[in-house]
Design an enzyme around this catalytic site. Sequence first.
Site, mmCIF file in Angstrom:
data_model
loop_
_atom_site.group_PDB
_atom_site.id
_atom_site.type_symbol
_atom_site.label_atom_id
_atom_site.label_comp_id
_atom_site.label_asym_id
_atom_site.label_seq_id
_atom_site.Cartn_x
_atom_site.Cartn_y
_atom_site.Cartn_z
ATOM 1 N N ASP A 1 -20.894 12.033 -14.741
ATOM 2 C CA ASP A 1 -22.324 11.789 -14.482
ATOM 3 C C ASP A 1 -22.539 10.957 -13.221
ATOM 4 O OD1 ASP A 1 -21.299 9.402 -15.351
ATOM 5 O OD2 ASP A 1 -22.679 9.115 -17.022
ATOM 6 N N CYS B 1 0.841 -1.217 0.000
ATOM 7 C CA CYS B 1 0.000 0.000 0.000
ATOM 8 C C CYS B 1 0.866 1.254 0.000
ATOM 9 C CB CYS B 1 -0.898 0.029 1.234
ATOM 10 S SG CYS B 1 -2.061 -1.320 1.304
HETATM 11 C C1 BEZ Z 1 0.571 -4.713 1.834
HETATM 12 O O1 BEZ Z 1 0.119 -3.623 1.511
HETATM 13 O O2 BEZ Z 1 1.769 -4.965 1.756
HETATM 14 C C2 BEZ Z 1 -0.353 -5.807 2.328
HETATM 15 C C3 BEZ Z 1 -1.472 -5.464 3.072
HETATM 16 C C4 BEZ Z 1 -2.290 -6.501 3.553
HETATM 17 C C5 BEZ Z 1 -1.989 -7.819 3.256
HETATM 18 C C6 BEZ Z 1 -0.904 -8.128 2.467
HETATM 19 C C7 BEZ Z 1 -0.065 -7.113 2.006
#
Ligand code: BEZ
Length: 223
Positions: free
Chosen positions: A139, A46
């Site tokens: 929209d 992330c």
């Molecule tokens: C990640 O972002 O690395 C991750 C988050 C949750 C589970 C597995 C990977």
Amino acid sequence: MAVLLLGDIFPNFEAETTIGTINVHDFLGDRWGILFSHPADYTPVCTTELGRAAQLSEEFKKRAVKMIALSVNSVEDHQGWIKDIVAYNNEDPGYTLPYPIIADPKRDLALALGMLDPDTRGKDGMPLTARCVFIIGPDKRLKLSILYPATTGRNFDEILRVIDSLQLTAKKRVTTPVNWKPGEDVIVHPSVSEEGAKAFFPDGVCTKQLPSGKNYMRYTPQT
Ligand code: BEZ
């Protein structure tokens, strides 16, 4: 949980975010929008994704696309995590993330929007949010939805490519072929008649001949 289908009005909701409370429809206004969700704060994949999305924010802006991220933690957690994302991107500590992150600590939105990944659970045993991409049109209708598992980071360059195709095909009666990139030839929409093709595409239509004899591979320059 209602399944969100292409063409549905994207549900409106109020959300706590890193820039305060927003009403999602008001936030989007008459722009395109992208909502991209994340399994959890302080996770490695992330962090790479949010970093890349920040680096590409000018590209989203050029396309008049408003960005919103979502992760299952609180605003306070997000604010702490943003400092890591900024450092990961080698930006100055004063850098402002160019999009808000929605807090969804009880997973209410993740559940309502069908984003939960039952195969990926947090330390508390609860399912985490999948890596969802929703592209919303001016929209407010859902134009695209992609769902990745938590283990697989998205390709934000590909998302921009898809937005280019969505914005082009929303305006012109064309489709974009495999691996198409902006500037390359496009394909005349199958619903356009031969006469219509001549009228709509004055730059010419090149039809590839195929064994079936059916003239459906009709290429035209992107204009
Ligand atoms: C990640 O972002 O690395 C991750 C988050 C949750 C589970 C597995 C990977």
